[in-house]
Design an enzyme around this catalytic site. Structure first.
Site, mmCIF file in Angstrom:
data_model
loop_
_atom_site.group_PDB
_atom_site.id
_atom_site.type_symbol
_atom_site.label_atom_id
_atom_site.label_comp_id
_atom_site.label_asym_id
_atom_site.label_seq_id
_atom_site.Cartn_x
_atom_site.Cartn_y
_atom_site.Cartn_z
ATOM 1 N N GLU A 39 0.869 -1.181 0.000
ATOM 2 C CA GLU A 39 0.000 0.000 0.000
ATOM 3 C C GLU A 39 0.902 1.226 0.000
ATOM 4 O O GLU A 39 1.617 1.479 0.971
ATOM 5 C CB GLU A 39 -0.896 -0.012 1.241
ATOM 6 N N ARG A 43 0.900 10.395 0.658
ATOM 7 C CA ARG A 43 1.377 11.406 1.611
ATOM 8 C C ARG A 43 2.584 12.131 1.048
ATOM 9 O O ARG A 43 3.126 13.027 1.677
ATOM 10 C CB ARG A 43 1.763 10.749 2.936
ATOM 11 N N THR A 66 -4.123 6.328 2.104
ATOM 12 C CA THR A 66 -4.299 7.747 2.462
ATOM 13 C C THR A 66 -4.933 8.528 1.304
ATOM 14 O O THR A 66 -4.552 9.658 1.010
ATOM 15 C CB THR A 66 -2.959 8.407 2.894
ATOM 16 N N LYS A 126 -10.735 -1.221 6.956
ATOM 17 C CA LYS A 126 -9.517 -1.052 7.751
ATOM 18 C C LYS A 126 -9.968 -0.616 9.144
ATOM 19 O O LYS A 126 -10.865 0.233 9.258
ATOM 20 C CB LYS A 126 -8.676 0.028 7.076
HETATM 21 C C1 3PG Z 1 -0.450 4.653 8.795
HETATM 22 O O1 3PG Z 1 -1.470 5.222 8.493
HETATM 23 O O2 3PG Z 1 0.650 5.207 8.865
HETATM 24 C C2 3PG Z 1 -0.564 3.211 8.958
HETATM 25 O O3 3PG Z 1 -1.713 2.942 9.649
HETATM 26 C C3 3PG Z 1 0.616 2.582 9.581
HETATM 27 O O4 3PG Z 1 0.621 2.783 10.935
HETATM 28 P P1 3PG Z 1 1.907 2.300 11.741
HETATM 29 O O5 3PG Z 1 3.025 3.211 11.308
HETATM 30 O O6 3PG Z 1 1.529 2.492 13.188
HETATM 31 O O7 3PG Z 1 2.163 0.887 11.378
#
Ligand code: 3PG
Length: 215
Positions: A39, A43, A66, A126
């Site tokens: 994934e 960002r 995201t 999710k």
């Molecule tokens: C995120 O949105 O960054 C993911 O959910 C990953 O989260 P994590 O860095 O706590 O694994």
């Protein structure tokens, strides 16, 4: 199809790429560790180009994470993303994915959000942010009334606690960045990515074997 591979893999690496040049070596490292799913989050400015590079590799299931806006959704689909993840629930994004025929896993953390997802016909969501939203106990509690829903807990999940989630039948897979952390990617520590991925896949196998034995 996407959900089937995500379930069989058991873990979804959540990646933030600063440069599209990191995409190929990172995917190679994940594949070497037994993880064919990625994934890539919207960002950074490198997201769409990274997805288009990874979409060329038939061994990979590449998703976009995201995804907050329709513009990002369009860019993700155009780049070849085969599943979409959003941090919260957006009916607009969900419907956009459904219109495009691409699976979407919106983030939910409450019964209200799960019910909204159900109303859109979704079967997988999710659970985010998993750690601060009650962790495995919350997934278990929400799975009682929403027994038709499967969850991908993400956020605060790592090698040490993934088993707590994977032992729940409603958990399709766990997601997280621990095997592809920005620090590892920035350092080009791809051997470490492979080692952490291998350990994660081994934990998935171990957790599922135990669930089977206990049932
Ligand atoms: C995120 O949105 O960054 C993911 O959910 C990953 O989260 P994590 O860095 O706590 O694994």
């Amino acid at each position: 199809m996407a959900a089937t591979l995500i379930e069989s893999t058991g873990v979804v690496p959540v990646v933030v790429l600063e440069s599209a040049s990191q995409a190929a070596p990172l995917s190679k490292a994940l594949l070497a560790g037994g993880i064919p799913v990625i994934e890539v989050t919207f960002r950074t400015a490198a997201a769409a180009e990274s997805i288009s590079i990874l979409a060329e590799d038939a061994r990979l299931l590449i998703g976009a994470g995201t995804v907050l806006t329709e513009r990002q959704l369009d860019a993700a689909l155009e780049a070849g993303a085969r599943f979409i993840v959003t941090p919260g629930f957006s009916a607009r994004i969900v419907r956009g994915c459904q219109a495009a025929g691409v699976p979407v896993y919106p983030g939910v953390a409450t019964g209200t959000e799960i019910q909204l997802a159900l109303e859109e016909g979704l079967e997988v969501v999710k659970f985010f942010p998993a750690g601060t939203s009650g962790g495995p106990a919350a997934v278990k509690a929400l799975s009682a009334p929403f027994s038709m829903m499967r969850f991908i807990p993400t956020g605060g999940v790592g090698q040490a606690n993934m088993d707590d989630y994977l032992r729940l039948p409603s958990v399709l897979a766990v997601g997280g960045s621990w095997m592809v952390s920005p620090e590892l990617v920035a350092a080009g520590a791809y051997d470490e990515v492979t080692a952490l991925s291998t350990a994660a896949v081994e934990q998935v196998t171990h957790s599922r074997r135990r669930v089977k034995e206990d049932s």
